[in-house]
Design a protein around this motif. Structure first.
Motif, PDB file in Angstrom:
ATOM      1  N   THR A  68       0.842  -1.195   0.000  1.00 19.03           N
ATOM      2  CA  THR A  68       0.000   0.000   0.000  1.00 19.03           C
ATOM      3  C   THR A  68       0.878   1.247   0.000  1.00 19.03           C
ATOM      4  O   THR A  68       2.072   1.183   0.277  1.00 19.03           O
ATOM      5  N   MET A  69       0.246   2.378  -0.274  1.00 20.90           N
ATOM      6  CA  MET A  69       0.902   3.672  -0.109  1.00 20.90           C
ATOM      7  C   MET A  69       0.279   4.422   1.072  1.00 20.90           C
ATOM      8  O   MET A  69       0.342   5.649   1.157  1.00 20.90           O
ATOM      9  N   GLY A  70      -0.307   3.659   2.012  1.00 26.15           N
ATOM     10  CA  GLY A  70      -0.942   4.281   3.157  1.00 26.15           C
ATOM     11  C   GLY A  70      -2.280   4.879   2.787  1.00 26.15           C
ATOM     12  O   GLY A  70      -2.882   4.517   1.782  1.00 26.15           O
ATOM     13  N   ALA A  71      -2.772   5.817   3.630  1.00 29.28           N
ATOM     14  CA  ALA A  71      -4.116   6.387   3.469  1.00 29.28           C
ATOM     15  C   ALA A  71      -5.111   5.241   3.301  1.00 29.28           C
ATOM     16  O   ALA A  71      -5.895   5.205   2.351  1.00 29.28           O
ATOM     17  N   LEU A  72      -5.067   4.302   4.233  1.00 25.61           N
ATOM     18  CA  LEU A  72      -5.815   3.056   4.104  1.00 25.61           C
ATOM     19  C   LEU A  72      -7.322   3.284   4.167  1.00 25.61           C
ATOM     20  O   LEU A  72      -7.814   4.193   4.831  1.00 25.61           O
ATOM     21  N   HIS A  73      -8.041   2.412   3.475  1.00 26.33           N
ATOM     22  CA  HIS A  73      -9.501   2.413   3.497  1.00 26.33           C
ATOM     23  C   HIS A  73      -9.979   0.971   3.467  1.00 26.33           C
ATOM     24  O   HIS A  73      -9.165   0.027   3.527  1.00 26.33           O
ATOM     25  N   GLU A  74     -11.277   0.778   3.378  1.00 19.62           N
ATOM     26  CA  GLU A  74     -11.844  -0.563   3.473  1.00 19.62           C
ATOM     27  C   GLU A  74     -11.343  -1.481   2.365  1.00 19.62           C
ATOM     28  O   GLU A  74     -11.260  -2.703   2.552  1.00 19.62           O
ATOM     29  N   GLY A  75     -10.996  -0.916   1.208  1.00 22.09           N
ATOM     30  CA  GLY A  75     -10.442  -1.751   0.147  1.00 22.09           C
ATOM     31  C   GLY A  75      -9.157  -2.430   0.575  1.00 22.09           C
ATOM     32  O   GLY A  75      -8.951  -3.631   0.341  1.00 22.09           O
ATOM     33  N   HIS A  76      -8.257  -1.668   1.217  1.00 19.55           N
ATOM     34  CA  HIS A  76      -7.018  -2.249   1.721  1.00 19.55           C
ATOM     35  C   HIS A  76      -7.306  -3.298   2.789  1.00 19.55           C
ATOM     36  O   HIS A  76      -6.683  -4.371   2.816  1.00 19.55           O
ATOM     37  N   LEU A  77      -8.231  -2.980   3.688  1.00 21.25           N
ATOM     38  CA  LEU A  77      -8.537  -3.908   4.770  1.00 21.25           C
ATOM     39  C   LEU A  77      -9.125  -5.212   4.237  1.00 21.25           C
ATOM     40  O   LEU A  77      -8.873  -6.293   4.782  1.00 21.25           O
ATOM     41  N   SER A  78      -9.904  -5.123   3.166  1.00 17.98           N
ATOM     42  CA  SER A  78     -10.467  -6.341   2.577  1.00 17.98           C
ATOM     43  C   SER A  78      -9.365  -7.239   2.021  1.00 17.98           C
ATOM     44  O   SER A  78      -9.463  -8.471   2.082  1.00 17.98           O
ATOM     45  N   LEU A  79      -8.308  -6.637   1.484  1.00 19.47           N
ATOM     46  CA  LEU A  79      -7.180  -7.427   0.997  1.00 19.47           C
ATOM     47  C   LEU A  79      -6.454  -8.093   2.163  1.00 19.47           C
ATOM     48  O   LEU A  79      -6.002  -9.239   2.056  1.00 19.47           O
ATOM     49  N   ALA A  80      -6.328  -7.374   3.280  1.00 19.16           N
ATOM     50  CA  ALA A  80      -5.694  -7.965   4.461  1.00 19.16           C
ATOM     51  C   ALA A  80      -6.528  -9.126   4.989  1.00 19.16           C
ATOM     52  O   ALA A  80      -5.977 -10.149   5.424  1.00 19.16           O
ATOM     53  N   ARG A  81      -7.853  -8.994   4.950  1.00 16.25           N
ATOM     54  CA  ARG A  81      -8.708 -10.113   5.379  1.00 16.25           C
ATOM     55  C   ARG A  81      -8.518 -11.314   4.454  1.00 16.25           C
ATOM     56  O   ARG A  81      -8.476 -12.465   4.909  1.00 16.25           O
TER      57      ARG A  81
END
Length: 373
Positions: A68-81
């Protein structure tokens, strides 16, 4: 007033305790959860991270990397899940990569939300703990000197330095308007994959061209990792989630959904049996043109103008434009628009980061799946 909590951080093998100030209301509301969060391993250099990775390998732990480049949102979190369902350890890289920004693009103003990002990852890790899946354990947040150790990053053409180029894929679609973008993406991803050596890497479908290029790079360079692609996460009105959405004030945000609406219209044409390129894209252009004309008719204090960069119907592997959809392969519907700066601002108007003074590029896509035989 910002909430303050104590957070333990393990940085390059050393645990420290510091006060972290949270201004994001969503993060602040979960401070109680974060107070009990376990320490994350946070690394800024390569040798210490590699030592950590070797230890995990020796203990039979698998690693999934979410770049990621930070500024995380639910899209990033879904990838982590998604990564947690397939790996025991989740690494998240947070690095704003200079070489994927053109000379006149928004590198300096790209949102940086380190405290909120760490809080969100801690909160998600608590969720994963309850589910019994893999855990978020490691953050790689390198300096630019770490990522570009010999020469400073160069975003000019042809540029100086060590680059990875994937052509002709990188010259199509986004690459036509952003000629250094995918060179920068492929280069930094090659570096991250070499440093972390993950079993699997995770990218979002919203950046469809990026996913195709990364898959090609992994295949062509025989990289020992698997590329996983997660579904695009959207706001309730259909806007694809993006870190750049924070630049959109209320007015531009409302008009920005025109891209997803246009692509949905084209996808509906395909679902109704249309296979010819012109017949499918005509519906997308109709939606975009109608919205553009509607905005033109409004006063400067009411409208939010935009420009369509492209609307595409392309082969899913080569991303070359197709004249008709091959049902055995399907196709990729994609597009990009540029939300223009507001011409005039009303008193009390809700503005985005930067006051809606700069252009904002939005991209989106829909996959037309192949027919099932």
């Amino acid at each position: 007033m910002a909430s303050i909590i104590l957070q333990r951080i393990r940085c390059s093998g050393t645990i420290s305790v510091r006060a972290v100030h949270y201004t994001n209301p969503r993060v602040r509301s979960h401070a109680a959860v974060l107070q009990h969060a376990r320490a994350l391993h946070i690394f800024r250099d390569v040798p210490s991270l590699r030592a950590h990775r070797r230890e995990l390998l020796a203990n039979g732990k698998s690693v999934g990397l979410v770049p990621t480049m930070g500024a995380l949102h639910e899209g990033h979190l879904s990838l982590a899940r998604q990564a947690a369902a397939e790996n025991s350890e989740i690494f998240v890289s947070i690095y704003v990569n200079p070489t994927q920004f053109g000379v006149n693009e928004d590198l300096d103003s790209y949102p940086k939300t380190w405290n909120e990002d760490i809080a969100m990852l801690n909160e998600l890790d608590e969720e994963l703990k309850e589910s019994g899946q893999g855990r978020i354990t490691t953050i790689f947040a390198p300096t630019t000197k770490t990522m570009y150790p010999t020469l400073p990053p160069d975003s000019t053409l042809p540029g100086t330095g060590s680059f990875v180029t994937i052509t002709p894929l990188a010259n199509l679609l986004e690459g036509k308007s952003r000629p250094v973008f995918f060179r920068g993406v492929a280069t930094v991803c090659m570096k991250l994959f070499n440093i972390v050596e993950p079993e699997r890497v995770y990218f979002g479908q919203k950046d469809v061209q990026q996913t195709v290029i990364i898959k090609r790079m992994v295949k062509d360079f025989h990289l020992n990792t698997e590329v996983r692609v997660g579904a695009t996460k959207r706001e309730p009105d259909g806007l694809a989630m993006s870190s750049r959405n924070v630049y959109l004030g209320e007015r531009r945000r409302k008009v920005g959904i025109v891209l997803s609406q246009a692509l949905r219209a084209a996808a509906a044409a395909h679902k109704m049996g249309k296979r010819d390129r012109d017949e499918i894209l005509a519906l997308a252009w109709d939606v975009a043109n109608r919205m553009s004309m509607e905005q033109d008719e409004l006063a400067e204090t009411e409208r939010a103008r935009f420009e369509v960069d492209y609307l595409s119907l392309a082969d899913p592997d080569s991303l070359e434009e197709v004249q008709s959809v091959d049902e055995s392969k399907g196709a990729v519907l994609s597009g990009a628009i540029k939300m223009m700066p507001l011409e005039a601002v009303r008193d009390g108007e809700k503005l985005g980061m930067g006051g809606d003074k700069g252009p904002v590029r939005l991209i989106d896509n829909i996959i037309l799946e192949p027919s099932k035989v």
